[in-house]
Design a protein around this motif. Structure first.
Motif, PDB file in Angstrom:
ATOM      1  N   GLN A   1     -68.296  -8.326  -2.438  1.00 57.75           N
ATOM      2  CA  GLN A   1     -66.962  -8.036  -2.403  1.00 57.75           C
ATOM      3  C   GLN A   1     -66.216  -8.900  -1.411  1.00 57.75           C
ATOM      4  N   VAL A   2     -64.770  -8.832  -1.751  1.00 53.18           N
ATOM      5  CA  VAL A   2     -63.824  -9.594  -0.887  1.00 53.18           C
ATOM      6  C   VAL A   2     -62.828  -8.714  -0.176  1.00 53.18           C
ATOM      7  N   GLN A   3     -62.447  -8.806   0.874  1.00 54.10           N
ATOM      8  CA  GLN A   3     -61.227  -8.189   1.494  1.00 54.10           C
ATOM      9  C   GLN A   3     -60.190  -9.097   1.968  1.00 54.10           C
ATOM     10  N   LEU A   4     -59.029  -8.637   1.627  1.00 54.75           N
ATOM     11  CA  LEU A   4     -57.869  -9.568   1.986  1.00 54.75           C
ATOM     12  C   LEU A   4     -56.781  -8.728   2.953  1.00 54.75           C
ATOM     13  N   VAL A   5     -56.276  -9.154   3.838  1.00 57.73           N
ATOM     14  CA  VAL A   5     -55.543  -8.565   4.785  1.00 57.73           C
ATOM     15  C   VAL A   5     -54.279  -9.586   4.772  1.00 57.73           C
ATOM     16  N   GLU A   6     -52.895  -8.934   4.579  1.00 57.12           N
ATOM     17  CA  GLU A   6     -51.750  -9.983   4.511  1.00 57.12           C
ATOM     18  C   GLU A   6     -51.015  -9.220   6.040  1.00 57.12           C
TER      19      GLU A   6
ATOM     20  N   SER B   1     -62.232 -12.140   3.875  1.00 59.19           N
ATOM     21  CA  SER B   1     -63.624 -12.054   4.489  1.00 59.19           C
ATOM     22  C   SER B   1     -64.589 -11.472   3.245  1.00 59.19           C
ATOM     23  N   GLY B   2     -65.696 -11.558   3.518  1.00 60.79           N
ATOM     24  CA  GLY B   2     -66.679 -11.307   2.497  1.00 60.79           C
ATOM     25  C   GLY B   2     -67.234 -12.347   1.612  1.00 60.79           C
ATOM     26  N   ARG B   3     -67.371 -12.140   0.501  1.00 57.60           N
ATOM     27  CA  ARG B   3     -68.021 -13.303  -0.456  1.00 57.60           C
ATOM     28  C   ARG B   3     -66.817 -14.075  -0.898  1.00 57.60           C
ATOM     29  N   ILE B   4     -66.355 -14.782   0.081  1.00 55.19           N
ATOM     30  CA  ILE B   4     -65.329 -15.768  -0.145  1.00 55.19           C
ATOM     31  C   ILE B   4     -65.617 -16.740  -1.231  1.00 55.19           C
ATOM     32  N   PHE B   5     -66.732 -17.337  -1.098  1.00 54.08           N
ATOM     33  CA  PHE B   5     -67.149 -18.415  -2.047  1.00 54.08           C
ATOM     34  C   PHE B   5     -67.085 -18.059  -3.557  1.00 54.08           C
ATOM     35  N   GLU B   6     -66.719 -16.760  -3.706  1.00 53.78           N
ATOM     36  CA  GLU B   6     -66.480 -16.456  -5.443  1.00 53.78           C
ATOM     37  C   GLU B   6     -65.056 -16.539  -5.580  1.00 53.78           C
ATOM     38  N   ILE B   7     -64.108 -16.981  -4.660  1.00 56.84           N
ATOM     39  CA  ILE B   7     -62.831 -17.044  -5.127  1.00 56.84           C
ATOM     40  C   ILE B   7     -62.511 -18.374  -5.548  1.00 56.84           C
ATOM     41  N   TYR B   8     -61.982 -18.739  -6.641  1.00 53.20           N
ATOM     42  CA  TYR B   8     -61.623 -20.032  -7.276  1.00 53.20           C
ATOM     43  C   TYR B   8     -60.143 -19.909  -7.049  1.00 53.20           C
TER      44      TYR B   8
ATOM     45  N   GLU C   1     -43.972 -10.478 -10.343  1.00 54.24           N
ATOM     46  CA  GLU C   1     -43.488 -11.765 -10.696  1.00 54.24           C
ATOM     47  C   GLU C   1     -44.428 -12.742 -10.065  1.00 54.24           C
ATOM     48  N   LEU C   2     -45.098 -13.676 -10.556  1.00 53.62           N
ATOM     49  CA  LEU C   2     -45.869 -14.735  -9.820  1.00 53.62           C
ATOM     50  C   LEU C   2     -45.001 -15.694  -9.209  1.00 53.62           C
ATOM     51  N   VAL C   3     -45.415 -15.947  -7.775  1.00 50.89           N
ATOM     52  CA  VAL C   3     -44.538 -16.691  -6.727  1.00 50.89           C
ATOM     53  C   VAL C   3     -45.076 -17.981  -6.721  1.00 50.89           C
ATOM     54  N   ALA C   4     -46.494 -18.181  -6.350  1.00 51.79           N
ATOM     55  CA  ALA C   4     -47.239 -19.317  -6.119  1.00 51.79           C
ATOM     56  C   ALA C   4     -48.558 -19.054  -6.194  1.00 51.79           C
ATOM     57  N   ARG C   5     -49.381 -20.264  -6.504  1.00 53.51           N
ATOM     58  CA  ARG C   5     -50.891 -20.091  -6.741  1.00 53.51           C
ATOM     59  C   ARG C   5     -51.731 -21.356  -5.877  1.00 53.51           C
ATOM     60  N   ILE C   6     -52.898 -21.265  -5.607  1.00 56.89           N
ATOM     61  CA  ILE C   6     -53.479 -22.435  -5.017  1.00 56.89           C
ATOM     62  C   ILE C   6     -54.946 -22.221  -5.375  1.00 56.89           C
ATOM     63  N   THR C   7     -55.649 -23.345  -5.916  1.00 58.92           N
ATOM     64  CA  THR C   7     -57.066 -23.071  -6.138  1.00 58.92           C
ATOM     65  C   THR C   7     -57.829 -23.591  -4.700  1.00 58.92           C
ATOM     66  N   SER C   8     -59.064 -23.367  -4.913  1.00 55.81           N
ATOM     67  CA  SER C   8     -60.087 -23.388  -3.889  1.00 55.81           C
ATOM     68  C   SER C   8     -60.091 -25.063  -3.180  1.00 55.81           C
ATOM     69  N   GLY C   9     -59.548 -25.882  -4.184  1.00 53.20           N
ATOM     70  CA  GLY C   9     -59.362 -27.178  -3.680  1.00 53.20           C
ATOM     71  C   GLY C   9     -58.189 -27.724  -3.215  1.00 53.20           C
TER      72      GLY C   9
ATOM     73  N   ALA D   1     -61.188 -23.242   7.377  1.00 54.51           N
ATOM     74  CA  ALA D   1     -61.785 -22.853   8.557  1.00 54.51           C
ATOM     75  C   ALA D   1     -61.293 -21.463   8.969  1.00 54.51           C
ATOM     76  N   LYS D   2     -60.224 -21.178   8.657  1.00 54.60           N
ATOM     77  CA  LYS D   2     -59.747 -19.760   9.069  1.00 54.60           C
ATOM     78  C   LYS D   2     -59.777 -18.616   7.930  1.00 54.60           C
ATOM     79  N   SER D   3     -60.133 -19.065   6.581  1.00 54.04           N
ATOM     80  CA  SER D   3     -60.250 -18.554   5.515  1.00 54.04           C
ATOM     81  C   SER D   3     -58.977 -17.746   5.069  1.00 54.04           C
ATOM     82  N   THR D   4     -57.924 -18.477   5.409  1.00 58.03           N
ATOM     83  CA  THR D   4     -56.692 -17.986   5.364  1.00 58.03           C
ATOM     84  C   THR D   4     -55.751 -18.711   4.227  1.00 58.03           C
ATOM     85  N   VAL D   5     -54.929 -17.902   3.228  1.00 59.15           N
ATOM     86  CA  VAL D   5     -53.889 -18.723   2.705  1.00 59.15           C
ATOM     87  C   VAL D   5     -52.452 -18.382   3.101  1.00 59.15           C
TER      88      VAL D   5
END
Length: 115
Positions: free
Chosen positions: A1-6, A25-32, A46-54, A74-78
């Protein structure tokens, strides 16, 4: 599982700036892909912006040139840097992390732009 905190939502005047954060936090490697959405009362989400794992990013036309999405692995943060804010940017902003099978959502953070 993945947890997101804004965090980072606030009330600002037109022309001001804010930076929103989405910490994972959690299984972050699953997020593309990570996506920022927003929703104002009485309006569609409304979609505002998006970013890939790369680190490849794109934006809606309404925010292009004013907002910047980025990530710090390094901080697992977008982040969503918002400049030249307008009253029509007022909304609850949500962070969405996408895996192959699941969508993970943050709690939402309120952005208010007014005089």
């Amino acid at each position: 599982q993945v947890q997101l905190v804004e965090s980072g939502g606030d009330s600002v005047q037109p022309g001001g700036s804010l930076r929103l954060s989405c910490a994972a936090s959690g299984r972050i490697f699953e997020i593309y892909m990570t996506v920022w959405y927003r929703q104002a009362p009485g309006k569609q989400r409304e979609l505002v912006a998006r970013i890939t794992s790369g680190g490849i990013a794109d934006y809606s036309d309404s925010v292009k040139g004013r907002f910047t999405i980025s990530r710090d692995n390094a901080k697992s943060t977008v982040y969503l840097q918002m400049n030249s804010l307008k009253p029509e940017d007022t909304a609850v902003y949500y962070c969405n992390g996408r895996s192959l099978e699941n969508d993970y959502w943050g709690q939402g953070t309120q952005v208010t732009v007014s005089s």
